[in-house]
Design a protein around this motif. Sequence first.
Motif, PDB file in Angstrom:
ATOM      1  N   SER A 117      -8.286  -5.109  -2.706  1.00 24.47           N
ATOM      2  CA  SER A 117      -7.802  -3.868  -3.314  1.00 24.47           C
ATOM      3  C   SER A 117      -8.669  -2.679  -2.897  1.00 24.47           C
ATOM      4  O   SER A 117      -8.151  -1.601  -2.588  1.00 24.47           O
ATOM      5  CB  SER A 117      -7.798  -4.010  -4.839  1.00 24.47           C
ATOM      6  N   LYS A 141      -7.915  -1.802   0.634  1.00 24.60           N
ATOM      7  CA  LYS A 141      -6.658  -1.070   0.692  1.00 24.60           C
ATOM      8  C   LYS A 141      -6.845   0.371   0.233  1.00 24.60           C
ATOM      9  O   LYS A 141      -6.320   1.307   0.864  1.00 24.60           O
ATOM     10  CB  LYS A 141      -5.618  -1.770  -0.203  1.00 24.60           C
ATOM     11  N   GLU A 142      -7.604   0.543  -0.854  1.00 27.18           N
ATOM     12  CA  GLU A 142      -7.875   1.899  -1.341  1.00 27.18           C
ATOM     13  C   GLU A 142      -8.632   2.706  -0.288  1.00 27.18           C
ATOM     14  O   GLU A 142      -8.361   3.892  -0.073  1.00 27.18           O
ATOM     15  CB  GLU A 142      -8.684   1.830  -2.636  1.00 27.18           C
ATOM     16  N   GLU A 191      -8.608   2.179   2.949  1.00 22.85           N
ATOM     17  CA  GLU A 191      -7.693   2.489   4.050  1.00 22.85           C
ATOM     18  C   GLU A 191      -6.787   3.658   3.685  1.00 22.85           C
ATOM     19  O   GLU A 191      -6.552   4.554   4.509  1.00 22.85           O
ATOM     20  CB  GLU A 191      -6.859   1.258   4.397  1.00 22.85           C
ATOM     21  N   ASN A 192      -6.281   3.652   2.445  1.00 19.89           N
ATOM     22  CA  ASN A 192      -5.427   4.753   1.993  1.00 19.89           C
ATOM     23  C   ASN A 192      -6.199   6.067   1.963  1.00 19.89           C
ATOM     24  O   ASN A 192      -5.672   7.118   2.367  1.00 19.89           O
ATOM     25  CB  ASN A 192      -4.856   4.455   0.606  1.00 19.89           C
TER      26      ASN A 192
END
Length: 304
Positions: free
Chosen positions: A160, A163-164, A166-167
């Motif tokens: 998670s 992903k955060e 990367e975002n």
Amino acid sequence: MHSKPIKILLIEDSLEDFVIIREMLRDTNNPFQLEHADKLKVGFEKLFNESFNLILLDLNLPDSYGFDTFIRTYDQVPELPIVILSGFNDEDVAIKAVREGAQDYLIKGEIDGKLLARSIYYAIERKEAEKELMKTHNDLRKLISWHEVELKEKEEEIASLIKEHENAEVKLINAISNIKIEKLKFDFLIDQLPVGILVVDAVSGEPISKNKKFEELSSEFVEIPEILEVCPYKGFYPDGSPYKSEDWPLMRSIVMGEEIEDEKIIVLKNDGTKSVISNSSIPIKDDDGQIIIGMSIFSDIIED
């Protein structure tokens, strides 16, 4: 000698063998309490209604025979140690029962009280060790399972966060791209203005943007290299006293937060003549009220 009473259930259909075993145990002077069941069903009833420390089991009974006798008994009370009483003709079956969970097997006619007592105590001790080992095994499995769950949660948490990240990285790249685009728009717009524009970083004093008019002015006036970023020219007050670095409007804006409008400054040109410029300056603050940028506006008024 052991003093703690040991309650034993003998499941044996031969009354003669029961008497022999009872007398053997009495002769050992150990605190054995022996109860008898002549059928497997009777034995199960006693096990249901009473507590025992150990079972002495004959495999060949009126209502059960051979290895099946052990399996049925073990399934009924897997927590109790079971010692097999075997005849010569079913020794192989008794050995198989030991492999499947019986604590020991004894051949009738080859035992005495001392051997029987030792087998009873060893069977109880081995069963307790087996229980402890099983408990440790179960505890380890629970611990491993708990760590597996925790590890999975950590993996999910890390995934998670990745992903955060990367975002956030994509957003940052987009933001930087947008900033570059906006800066290009800003530079284009200020290049169209008839006044000089200088935008500097409030912390470093480094220029962020300069327009064409400012570059034109810079080429005409005498510059002071050591204070070039925020106060680029050699300037004077109307009374002839020179401007110090901290006196320049842009410096006062980024340091003191002053907003200066249309301050007249006499500047020396490269050809030795003087000119009067109008200099306005404002500080630009972030959402927390911190000064992050200073912007100065220059216009050439007259020549002296």
